[in-house]
Design a protein around this motif. Structure first.
Motif, PDB file in Angstrom:
ATOM      1  N   ILE A   1       0.848  -1.205   0.000  1.00 13.47           N
ATOM      2  CA  ILE A   1       0.000   0.000   0.000  1.00 13.47           C
ATOM      3  C   ILE A   1       0.882   1.254   0.000  1.00 13.47           C
ATOM      4  O   ILE A   1       0.595   2.244  -0.681  1.00 13.47           O
ATOM      5  N   ALA A   2       1.989   1.182   0.732  1.00 13.36           N
ATOM      6  CA  ALA A   2       2.933   2.310   0.748  1.00 13.36           C
ATOM      7  C   ALA A   2       3.439   2.592  -0.659  1.00 13.36           C
ATOM      8  O   ALA A   2       3.607   3.748  -1.053  1.00 13.36           O
ATOM      9  N   ASP A   3       3.677   1.535  -1.440  1.00 11.06           N
ATOM     10  CA  ASP A   3       4.155   1.725  -2.808  1.00 11.06           C
ATOM     11  C   ASP A   3       3.135   2.481  -3.649  1.00 11.06           C
ATOM     12  O   ASP A   3       3.491   3.326  -4.464  1.00 11.06           O
ATOM     13  N   VAL A   4       1.856   2.178  -3.434  1.00  3.56           N
ATOM     14  CA  VAL A   4       0.812   2.863  -4.202  1.00  3.56           C
ATOM     15  C   VAL A   4       0.764   4.343  -3.819  1.00  3.56           C
ATOM     16  O   VAL A   4       0.613   5.222  -4.664  1.00  3.56           O
TER      17      VAL A   4
ATOM     18  N   TRP B   1      -7.469  -5.979   9.923  1.00  4.11           N
ATOM     19  CA  TRP B   1      -6.640  -5.520   8.798  1.00  4.11           C
ATOM     20  C   TRP B   1      -6.759  -6.479   7.618  1.00  4.11           C
ATOM     21  O   TRP B   1      -6.637  -6.065   6.464  1.00  4.11           O
ATOM     22  N   GLU B   2      -6.990  -7.779   7.922  1.00  7.44           N
ATOM     23  CA  GLU B   2      -7.107  -8.755   6.836  1.00  7.44           C
ATOM     24  C   GLU B   2      -8.266  -8.388   5.907  1.00  7.44           C
ATOM     25  O   GLU B   2      -8.189  -8.597   4.700  1.00  7.44           O
ATOM     26  N   GLU B   3      -9.327  -7.831   6.505  1.00  6.98           N
ATOM     27  CA  GLU B   3     -10.476  -7.430   5.679  1.00  6.98           C
ATOM     28  C   GLU B   3     -10.223  -6.106   4.968  1.00  6.98           C
ATOM     29  O   GLU B   3     -10.621  -5.906   3.834  1.00  6.98           O
ATOM     30  N   VAL B   4      -9.542  -5.182   5.673  1.00  6.58           N
ATOM     31  CA  VAL B   4      -9.456  -3.805   5.173  1.00  6.58           C
ATOM     32  C   VAL B   4      -8.366  -3.632   4.119  1.00  6.58           C
ATOM     33  O   VAL B   4      -8.593  -3.001   3.073  1.00  6.58           O
ATOM     34  N   LEU B   5      -7.164  -4.181   4.377  1.00  2.00           N
ATOM     35  CA  LEU B   5      -6.020  -3.820   3.538  1.00  2.00           C
ATOM     36  C   LEU B   5      -6.179  -4.176   2.055  1.00  2.00           C
ATOM     37  O   LEU B   5      -5.860  -3.351   1.197  1.00  2.00           O
ATOM     38  N   PRO B   6      -6.709  -5.385   1.714  1.00  4.31           N
ATOM     39  CA  PRO B   6      -6.852  -5.666   0.276  1.00  4.31           C
ATOM     40  C   PRO B   6      -7.775  -4.663  -0.417  1.00  4.31           C
ATOM     41  O   PRO B   6      -7.453  -4.180  -1.510  1.00  4.31           O
ATOM     42  N   SER B   7      -8.883  -4.307   0.209  1.00  2.00           N
ATOM     43  CA  SER B   7      -9.781  -3.373  -0.489  1.00  2.00           C
ATOM     44  C   SER B   7      -9.226  -1.953  -0.445  1.00  2.00           C
ATOM     45  O   SER B   7      -9.424  -1.178  -1.374  1.00  2.00           O
ATOM     46  N   LEU B   8      -8.459  -1.621   0.626  1.00  2.00           N
ATOM     47  CA  LEU B   8      -7.814  -0.297   0.658  1.00  2.00           C
ATOM     48  C   LEU B   8      -6.831  -0.167  -0.499  1.00  2.00           C
ATOM     49  O   LEU B   8      -6.804   0.845  -1.206  1.00  2.00           O
ATOM     50  N   LYS B   9      -6.069  -1.226  -0.711  1.00  2.00           N
ATOM     51  CA  LYS B   9      -5.089  -1.185  -1.804  1.00  2.00           C
ATOM     52  C   LYS B   9      -5.800  -1.040  -3.152  1.00  2.00           C
ATOM     53  O   LYS B   9      -5.420  -0.224  -3.994  1.00  2.00           O
ATOM     54  N   ALA B  10      -6.861  -1.820  -3.341  1.00  2.00           N
ATOM     55  CA  ALA B  10      -7.592  -1.780  -4.611  1.00  2.00           C
ATOM     56  C   ALA B  10      -8.203  -0.396  -4.847  1.00  2.00           C
ATOM     57  O   ALA B  10      -8.109   0.165  -5.942  1.00  2.00           O
ATOM     58  N   GLU B  11      -8.784   0.184  -3.793  1.00  2.00           N
ATOM     59  CA  GLU B  11      -9.406   1.518  -3.923  1.00  2.00           C
ATOM     60  C   GLU B  11      -8.356   2.567  -4.280  1.00  2.00           C
ATOM     61  O   GLU B  11      -8.587   3.428  -5.127  1.00  2.00           O
TER      62      GLU B  11
ATOM     63  N   GLU C   1      -5.435   2.079  -5.673  1.00  2.00           N
ATOM     64  CA  GLU C   1      -4.897   1.856  -7.023  1.00  2.00           C
ATOM     65  C   GLU C   1      -5.833   2.429  -8.077  1.00  2.00           C
ATOM     66  O   GLU C   1      -5.397   3.071  -9.024  1.00  2.00           O
ATOM     67  N   SER C   2      -7.133   2.221  -7.885  1.00  2.00           N
ATOM     68  CA  SER C   2      -8.058   2.708  -8.912  1.00  2.00           C
ATOM     69  C   SER C   2      -8.128   4.233  -8.888  1.00  2.00           C
ATOM     70  O   SER C   2      -8.352   4.870  -9.911  1.00  2.00           O
ATOM     71  N   LEU C   3      -7.876   4.819  -7.728  1.00  2.00           N
ATOM     72  CA  LEU C   3      -7.925   6.281  -7.636  1.00  2.00           C
ATOM     73  C   LEU C   3      -6.648   6.923  -8.174  1.00  2.00           C
ATOM     74  O   LEU C   3      -6.687   7.962  -8.828  1.00  2.00           O
ATOM     75  N   LEU C   4      -5.505   6.306  -7.868  1.00  2.00           N
ATOM     76  CA  LEU C   4      -4.227   6.984  -8.103  1.00  2.00           C
ATOM     77  C   LEU C   4      -3.517   6.530  -9.377  1.00  2.00           C
ATOM     78  O   LEU C   4      -2.651   7.253  -9.888  1.00  2.00           O
ATOM     79  N   ASN C   5      -3.817   5.325  -9.868  1.00  2.00           N
ATOM     80  CA  ASN C   5      -3.062   4.843 -11.038  1.00  2.00           C
ATOM     81  C   ASN C   5      -3.770   5.172 -12.345  1.00  2.00           C
ATOM     82  O   ASN C   5      -4.962   5.265 -12.419  1.00  2.00           O
TER      83      ASN C   5
END
Lengths: 309, 248
Positions: A210-213, A293-303, A305-309
């Protein structure tokens, strides 16, 4: 009254915090000189263009190739005019400020976050109180990054270069590069930190992705640093770690012990992710998510990525 | 053999609640302890003595309430306890504190001084480098590990690119970060010795403060945040960070 800013450079460029120091100097009132300790004259043009600056002096010396408290203080003292000296509250500049203050027999006020009517305010007792002081004479003042707005461009200060030399007090024997190229928490605008709630050091890989994103640094609570070998002390945010002041701090699986808050409570925005709704971190968070965190982090990363990439 | 001085400071326990009322601090109910980073300085000083011999003197500046932190250092194995104090020193600024400490260190005949990288109350970090400058000594700050040599020390310090291994000749001042070492705990014999230990009280000249405290105040209260139940709200938080906060 005269104010002298001792600027930092990075890779030959003026550190962006310099424009914030100009704003701080303006609130003290009086003329502004920027002194740039450097090994070449590559940062002076940027400094001259900051609005409100009267004069820029680049001090060129061999000792400025790596930080050494005593030689830097001697070389800068020889060139910097009298007046208040203003530096950014980074590790090296706080140290340098203290040495120059002592050299000139001046007091130092560290970690200033606001200046009003000649009164300077700094956080003390781990941010649990603020102290406001007055100056009866010149002082050295260090300013927390990210607390004063940057002064505008458009100035045209007179610039000069002085060559100086000084004996080095501590000799560098070896430079040891960081294990990875990841940003340090003290340099980052966004930090994502993990605590004991992350379960194990292997799970920090999720924080790193997530830090990389986000272009963020990865931090940790003391509990995580003490418990797991893979989590180095350099990542620790808090009382016995680093004090950070980013625009965004994301705390994952961190309960919010008072010693952790000491290191991050002045962050502009705080996001807390914790499965325990009673965790004290939520009282300090602008946005909280009560979930694992297991529930949150994957969707946080996906959100993200779609916003910033 | 090295004459080692370690600087210690009495501060409120970092767990303590700090109460501000009427512009002043109310510390009456607060437990005081040795500042956490000073524990790493004490540990380093003791390891230095164990490696190369010599003596370790714990030095503090403060009134007689500060004898406790000196005796706590004695319980860990420090040899001598010295407290620096004069009437009217309640409000010294950094200039006064450093002048007095530098003069005491000079009188003690020390060649290496260890201290914490910053005190837990002020978080300033000025004392180590300021004292070094007044003595005309070399200094490094934020050292994580220190190794001991005949005529100096070697320290690991943070650098912009990672870490630097640096060498300093005596006389020098080294301020300690947490690092990898675990400070020792006192044993029963140490605690018994500390009870009988004598604190030598000395004085020095210190300039009148030119930085004066006007008031203390509580930190600015943040408006209460929004808390969402469940991972299904991640999207709302990300949108808020973009649209309300403007930080991503």
């Amino acid at each position: 009254m005269s104010n002298v800013i001792i600027a930092e450079t990075k890779n030959g460029q003026l550190h962006p915090s310099t424009a914030e120091l100009v704003t701080a100097a303006n609130s003290l009132g009086g003329g502004i000189t920027i002194v740039i300790p450097a090994t070449s004259d590559s940062a002076s043009a940027t400094a001259s263009s900051i609005m409100g600056v009267d004069k820029v002096i680049t001090v060129i010396a061999d000792c400025f190739s790596s930080y050494d408290a005593s030689s830097w203080a001697a070389a800068i003292d020889a060139v910097a005019p009298a007046g208040n000296l203003i530096l950014t509250a980074s590790n090296d500049s706080k140290d340098l400020g203290a040495r120059i203050a002592a050299r000139r027999g001046m007091p130092i006020v560290q970690n200033v976050i606001s200046i009003n009517n000649g009164e300077l305010t700094s956080p003390v007792y781990s941010g649990k109180a603020l102290v406001t002081v007055s100056l009866n004479g010149n002082a050295v003042v260090t300013i927390r990054a990210n607390t004063f707005a940057a002064a505008d461009e458009g100035g045209s200060a007179v610039s000069s270069v002085v060559n100086q030399s000084a004996d080095v007090g501590c000799a560098v024997r070896e430079m040891i590069a960081k294990a990875n190229a990841r940003l340090d928490v003290s340099e980052a605008n966004i930090i994502i930190s993990g605590g004991r709630g992350m379960g194990g050091p292997e799970n920090f890989a999720q924080l790193e992705s997530i830090a990389d994103v986000l272009g963020a640094a990865v931090g940790a609570s003391r509990a995580a640093v003490d418990a797991w070998d893979g989590i180095g002390h350099g990542m620790q945010v808090g009382q016995t770690g680093k004090t950070v002041n980013p625009n965004l701090y994301i705390a994952v699986g961190i309960s919010g012990a008072i010693q952790h808050l000491a290191g991050m409570r002045s962050s502009k925005y705080i996001v807390a992710i914790n499965k325990d709704a009673e965790a004290p971190i939520f009282q300090h968070a602008d946005y909280g998510i009560v979930a694992t965190w297991e529930e949150v982090l994957p969707s946080l990363k996906a959100e993200l990525e779609s916003l910033l990439n | 053999m090295p004459n080692i001085v370690v600087l210690v400071k009495r501060v409120p326990d970092t767990n303590a609640k700090i109460t501000v009322s009427g512009g002043s601090l109310d510390l009456a109910a607060v437990k005081f302890v040795t500042s956490p980073f000073d524990e790493y300085a004490i540990e380093t000083a003791l390891r230095h003595k164990e490696a190369n011999g010599g003596t370790v003197t714990a030095l503090t500046l403060g009134n007689d309430a500060c004898d406790k932190v000196l005796k706590d250092a004695k319980a860990l194995g420090v040899d001598n306890l010295v407290r620096l104090w004069s009437e009217g020193w309640e409000n010294l600024d950094s200039n006064g504190v450093q002048s007095a400490l530098a003069s005491a260190i000079s009188d003690l005949g020390s060649e290496v001084v260890y201290c914490g990288k910053a005190a837990a109350d002020s978080n300033a970090g000025s004392t180590g480098p300021g004292v070094a400058e007044r003595l005309g000594w070399a200094s490094v700050s934020n050292a994580s590990t220190v190794s001991f040599e005949e005529a100096g020390v070697e320290a690991m310090i943070p650098s912009s690119s990672g870490q630097a291994r640096v060498g300093l000749n005596f006389p020098c001042v080294v301020s300690l970060d947490k690092g990898e070492m675990e400070p020792r705990r006192p044993n029963v014999r140490g605690i018994m010795m500390a009870k009988r230990a004598v604190v030598e009280v000395i004085s020095a000249d210190a300039p009148t403060p030119t930085v004066n405290v006007i008031r203390y105040s509580p930190p600015a209260e943040k408006p209460p945040g929004k808390t969402y139940e469940g991972a299904g709200n991640v999207s709302s938080v990300v949108q808020a960070l973009r649209n309300e906060a403007g930080v991503i």
